[in-house]
Design a protein around this motif. Structure first.
Motif, PDB file in Angstrom:
ATOM      1  N   LYS A 122       0.848  -1.195   0.000  1.00 11.40           N
ATOM      2  CA  LYS A 122       0.000   0.000   0.000  1.00 11.40           C
ATOM      3  C   LYS A 122       0.886   1.249   0.000  1.00 11.40           C
ATOM      4  O   LYS A 122       2.078   1.194   0.305  1.00 11.40           O
ATOM      5  CB  LYS A 122      -0.886   0.047   1.251  1.00 11.40           C
ATOM      6  CG  LYS A 122      -1.641  -1.241   1.551  1.00 11.40           C
ATOM      7  CD  LYS A 122      -2.836  -1.415   0.668  1.00 11.40           C
ATOM      8  CE  LYS A 122      -3.688  -2.592   1.135  1.00 11.40           C
ATOM      9  NZ  LYS A 122      -4.620  -3.032   0.085  1.00 11.40           N
ATOM     10  N   GLU A 225      -5.537   3.682   2.944  1.00 14.13           N
ATOM     11  CA  GLU A 225      -5.850   2.381   2.332  1.00 14.13           C
ATOM     12  C   GLU A 225      -5.996   1.279   3.367  1.00 14.13           C
ATOM     13  O   GLU A 225      -6.577   0.233   3.077  1.00 14.13           O
ATOM     14  CB  GLU A 225      -4.741   1.987   1.355  1.00 14.13           C
ATOM     15  CG  GLU A 225      -4.681   2.848   0.114  1.00 14.13           C
ATOM     16  CD  GLU A 225      -3.363   2.669  -0.604  1.00 14.13           C
ATOM     17  OE1 GLU A 225      -3.266   1.765  -1.440  1.00 14.13           O
ATOM     18  OE2 GLU A 225      -2.424   3.437  -0.320  1.00 14.13           O
TER      19      GLU A 225
ATOM     20  N   ASP B  65     -11.984   7.603  -7.645  1.00  8.02           N
ATOM     21  CA  ASP B  65     -10.949   6.616  -7.984  1.00  8.02           C
ATOM     22  C   ASP B  65     -11.081   6.242  -9.457  1.00  8.02           C
ATOM     23  O   ASP B  65     -12.034   5.564  -9.853  1.00  8.02           O
ATOM     24  CB  ASP B  65     -11.120   5.378  -7.097  1.00  8.02           C
ATOM     25  CG  ASP B  65     -10.080   4.310  -7.399  1.00  8.02           C
ATOM     26  OD1 ASP B  65      -9.315   4.456  -8.371  1.00  8.02           O
ATOM     27  OD2 ASP B  65     -10.037   3.313  -6.654  1.00  8.02           O
ATOM     28  N   PRO B  66     -10.117   6.665 -10.292  1.00  4.71           N
ATOM     29  CA  PRO B  66     -10.206   6.402 -11.730  1.00  4.71           C
ATOM     30  C   PRO B  66     -10.241   4.911 -12.066  1.00  4.71           C
ATOM     31  O   PRO B  66     -10.635   4.532 -13.162  1.00  4.71           O
ATOM     32  CB  PRO B  66      -8.932   7.040 -12.295  1.00  4.71           C
ATOM     33  CG  PRO B  66      -8.494   8.020 -11.262  1.00  4.71           C
ATOM     34  CD  PRO B  66      -8.909   7.444  -9.943  1.00  4.71           C
ATOM     35  N   GLN B  67      -9.840   4.057 -11.107  1.00 11.49           N
ATOM     36  CA  GLN B  67      -9.867   2.612 -11.361  1.00 11.49           C
ATOM     37  C   GLN B  67     -11.261   2.029 -11.168  1.00 11.49           C
ATOM     38  O   GLN B  67     -11.468   0.851 -11.449  1.00 11.49           O
ATOM     39  CB  GLN B  67      -8.906   1.888 -10.390  1.00 11.49           C
ATOM     40  CG  GLN B  67      -7.490   2.428 -10.388  1.00 11.49           C
ATOM     41  CD  GLN B  67      -6.856   2.444 -11.762  1.00 11.49           C
ATOM     42  OE1 GLN B  67      -7.014   1.507 -12.518  1.00 11.49           O
ATOM     43  NE2 GLN B  67      -6.181   3.540 -12.109  1.00 11.49           N
ATOM     44  N   GLN B  68     -12.194   2.806 -10.634  1.00 18.03           N
ATOM     45  CA  GLN B  68     -13.505   2.239 -10.329  1.00 18.03           C
ATOM     46  C   GLN B  68     -14.576   2.792 -11.261  1.00 18.03           C
ATOM     47  O   GLN B  68     -14.457   3.902 -11.787  1.00 18.03           O
ATOM     48  CB  GLN B  68     -13.881   2.538  -8.868  1.00 18.03           C
ATOM     49  CG  GLN B  68     -12.916   1.861  -7.902  1.00 18.03           C
ATOM     50  CD  GLN B  68     -13.540   1.601  -6.550  1.00 18.03           C
ATOM     51  OE1 GLN B  68     -14.755   1.698  -6.380  1.00 18.03           O
ATOM     52  NE2 GLN B  68     -12.712   1.246  -5.578  1.00 18.03           N
ATOM     53  N   SER B  69     -15.636   1.989 -11.431  1.00 22.47           N
ATOM     54  CA  SER B  69     -16.712   2.371 -12.345  1.00 22.47           C
ATOM     55  C   SER B  69     -17.486   3.583 -11.829  1.00 22.47           C
ATOM     56  O   SER B  69     -18.195   4.233 -12.589  1.00 22.47           O
ATOM     57  CB  SER B  69     -17.672   1.199 -12.543  1.00 22.47           C
ATOM     58  OG  SER B  69     -18.244   0.845 -11.298  1.00 22.47           O
ATOM     59  N   TYR B  71     -16.126   6.282 -10.828  1.00 20.42           N
ATOM     60  CA  TYR B  71     -15.351   7.521 -11.025  1.00 20.42           C
ATOM     61  C   TYR B  71     -16.182   8.552 -11.782  1.00 20.42           C
ATOM     62  O   TYR B  71     -16.804   8.244 -12.802  1.00 20.42           O
ATOM     63  CB  TYR B  71     -14.057   7.256 -11.811  1.00 20.42           C
ATOM     64  CG  TYR B  71     -13.288   8.526 -12.048  1.00 20.42           C
ATOM     65  CD1 TYR B  71     -12.555   9.112 -11.023  1.00 20.42           C
ATOM     66  CD2 TYR B  71     -13.348   9.186 -13.282  1.00 20.42           C
ATOM     67  CE1 TYR B  71     -11.879  10.305 -11.222  1.00 20.42           C
ATOM     68  CE2 TYR B  71     -12.676  10.376 -13.488  1.00 20.42           C
ATOM     69  CZ  TYR B  71     -11.942  10.937 -12.452  1.00 20.42           C
ATOM     70  OH  TYR B  71     -11.284  12.114 -12.639  1.00 20.42           O
TER      71      TYR B  71
END
Lengths: 289, 289
Positions: A122, A225, B65-69, B71
């Protein structure tokens, strides 16, 4: 050359010498008495080893602003003789050519857990110790988190449990988190030392309520995190699940976090998080040179 | 080319167009109704201007969070029609070649105050707005502070004032900070709207107690260089001194801060902190290209 670590606690000073690969060569614990006697014993321990860098994680509060005269000092502490004691200055006088890294014991522990413990992989975590007192260290973007001071989350205020009328033990704030939920509050409320209380005692639910709530507030403020718990409280294996449940209940679905069993965990380096972090900080300073 | 700013609030959308030197060319406020009607009006407003970058500071909570749907979406909100609405996706579809910067309204305001307002010259600040709700934005190392989520300090728990029995207004937590001290609590406790309450009403001391306490908790956790208050509450000029006094009393000397009159101040860009921050974020993204 060697590296050193000093986890400076109010009861004992854990000192370790390691080689550049972090393999520990010698480790000891020195009782914390007067500054003069304690420092003399520390210097004796390290005397055989030429030290390139030493990481110090100290009990606090401590001065961390290099622009101020209090830098490197222990500040307001109930520990007799240590108020305003200049730790870094004393170490620097003894070891003029050694790099010193200076932070809180809990920041060092958070760093140890991030690099080699429960938060490996992390970039951020908060490590909270619950024992004689409550303290928290914070790592963010892989580095120690400090501002105009270091975090003092143990002294934040919390919402009282509706059934709780205990006055609290904090000499500054009475019923802040530390005042209501640190080890002395267990004996203060029940007359029984924490380690002698049965797992079924209702006080564990109360302590879990406060610690879980503090972790909610930390999450809503720092959004790390990972949350890691250590200290004497983790000698109560039943408590972690109670704290996780109290966190979920009080968060009430407001902010998405990882599943609570992953998000809140016990230290992976029991009683070694702090000294590990101190050595890591020293090792990294060396590798930067 | 121009830059745009959208301060997306639950009541209105403040939209501004500026040139590359940040001089505002046109500004408007669009009522927040349904997403379709509101976005159509926003696109109409910006239509004459080719936009290199747009900074959006939105009411929340939002997905960051750009990694999550999630976003770019608005998440759990009581605002009908906006739950799970994909703001960034809708803007991107309309403006495929425009850089978008997406954060909370309060993060944008904190950034505006840091760069051009009450925290100029600092690297860190916390901006707290107290109005219909309570929210806080955080800047650290000169940049927006976000973790696994954005700060949601308005929903942290606080210690109750010993004389306070009000249930609180928060649908999630009842008596969190927002539940006990946001605007609706004033009318909820007294039956009188906040703006109609006399300066001498005891409720202002109670509100100052909670806001001052929240600022203590923020200081002990984030240790920023500056705390800035904005929102409807700052229409009560007598309140700032009460909040400063409540902060000092509850901190009880535990952590050193700058003198409270410097440390806690009102916004320097009243009602403009947010849109200013949005434009600054857009301007900087352009200059990075």
């Amino acid at each position: 050359m060697y590296i050193g670590g000093i986890e400076a606690g109010g009861t004992k000073m854990i000192c370790a010498v390691a080689d550049e690969s972090l393999a520990i060569v010698e480790q000891t614990a020195i009782p914390t008495t007067t500054p003069a006697d304690t420092l003399a014993a520390i210097f004796d321990f390290f005397a055989p080893y030429p030290l390139a860098a030493v990481g110090v994680g100290s009990f606090g509060p401590i001065g961390i602003d290099p622009q101020q005269s209090t830098y490197g000092h222990i500040l307001a502490t109930p520990k007799a003789g240590w108020q305003q004691f200049d730790v870094v200055g004393t170490l620097k006088a003894q070891w003029p050519d050694t790099e010193l890294i200076w932070t809180t014991d809990v920041n060092a522990a958070a760093y140890g857990e991030l690099r080699l413990g429960a938060a490996q992989g992390k970039d951020s975590c908060v490590y909270m110790t619950v024992g004689t007192g409550i303290g928290a260290g914070v790592v963010r973007d892989g580095a120690l988190f400090q501002g105009i001071g270091h975090p003092e989350i143990g002294h934040t205020f919390v919402k009282r449990h509706p059934d709780d009328t205990y006055a609290g033990t904090c000499p500054y704030h009475h019923d802040c988190l530390e005042g209501l939920a640190a080890g002395p509050s267990l004996e203060g409320r029940t007359g029984i030392k924490g380690q002698d209380l049965p797992d079924t005692h209702a006080i564990w639910d109360l302590q879990a309520y406060y610690i879980g709530q503090a972790l909610v507030n930390i999450t809503l403020t720092l959004a790390p995190e990972k949350l890691i718990l250590g200290g004497g409280v983790m000698n109560q294996p039943h408590l972690l699940a109670k704290i996780q449940a109290a966190f979920v209940e009080q968060m009430a679905g407001y902010m998405d976090t990882p599943p609570v069993e992953d998000y809140i965990s016990a230290w992976a380096l029991p009683n070694q998080s702090g000294i590990t972090g101190c050595l890591l900080l020293a090792q990294e300073r060396m590798s930067e040179k």
